[in-house]
Design a protein around this motif. Sequence first.
Motif, mmCIF file in Angstrom:
data_model
loop_
_atom_site.group_PDB
_atom_site.id
_atom_site.type_symbol
_atom_site.label_atom_id
_atom_site.label_comp_id
_atom_site.label_asym_id
_atom_site.label_seq_id
_atom_site.Cartn_x
_atom_site.Cartn_y
_atom_site.Cartn_z
ATOM 1 N N TYR A 152 45.248 49.359 37.543
ATOM 2 C CA TYR A 152 44.478 48.553 38.489
ATOM 3 C C TYR A 152 45.279 47.324 38.918
ATOM 4 O O TYR A 152 45.305 46.973 40.104
ATOM 5 C CB TYR A 152 43.145 48.105 37.872
ATOM 6 N N VAL A 189 46.559 46.277 42.749
ATOM 7 C CA VAL A 189 46.353 44.973 43.396
ATOM 8 C C VAL A 189 47.689 44.432 43.893
ATOM 9 O O VAL A 189 47.815 43.993 45.041
ATOM 10 C CB VAL A 189 45.673 43.973 42.433
ATOM 11 N N LEU A 209 40.744 44.391 44.097
ATOM 12 C CA LEU A 209 41.077 45.818 44.041
ATOM 13 C C LEU A 209 40.086 46.629 44.866
ATOM 14 O O LEU A 209 38.880 46.549 44.651
ATOM 15 C CB LEU A 209 41.052 46.293 42.584
#
Length: 286
Positions: A146, A150, A191
């Motif tokens: 994750y 980003v 995100l």
Amino acid sequence: TMTFEILAIDAVVNIWTAEALANRPARKSFYVDKMRVGQGTFEGVSLEEMIARMDAAGIERSFLIAAKVGVKHHPACYQVPYAMVADAVQKYPSRFSGLAGVDPTEGMAGVRELERAVREYGFIGAHTYPHWFEIAPDHAKYYPFYAKCVELDIPIQLQVGQSMVYDATYPRRSVGRPISLDSVACDFPELKLVGIHVGIPWTDEMIAVAWKHANVYIGCDAHRPTYWPESFVRYINSFGQDKVLFGTDFPVLPFEQTRADIDALGLKPQILRKLLRDNAARIYRF
């Protein structure tokens, strides 16, 4: 053949060439018997044939998934090489874009591979199947991925909702409850999270998480629009109009029939365009 005025972007498509099918379990009982995929399609679809079918359905571009369907080297699992999807994208760059599968058990080696896929192959997003690993989306093992998404400014698709039994020898728990995206969205507000497969049977839970978080979206793939929950159709046609992305999960749903099904829902014209095209174009920065 129908004519479709809006050229669509299909955000969830499996590469289904003979080459892609060569090194993986066949799963005829799942695809043909349960999901009603035609025998001819099941046996393989060349890129050229896929494009012809996309054309018939008014689909301008498909996002091809280099899927990681469970861990490497387990007989019930398989992983589509990133290079195979990269080759398809390179061959038809105006028709295909690549999504990089994520295996949360791979740790930093997997994170670096994801970064290479984006920086060197031009992939536009990540994708993961939580149930194949029986690791829910809010587990720590995903967090390095994750964070990298980003950094790379790419969305990640996660299958939410119930998983099926794809292989009788290897049943997998349905760990992708839509509410598990709530923690992730809180921890990574930058995100872009796309919960694919509608979230069925927890569709209202998926809608609630997307309503709460600016960075959570829904993919409407893998479930025939004719049978979508009424609340989901209402959501698309009202306050969820900027939040849902068109997809088929081809070959699970055929392109042309799915477009016809969506046309039959009677969505407002400007909303139909958002669903079929504009939302994906915005979220994936086309």
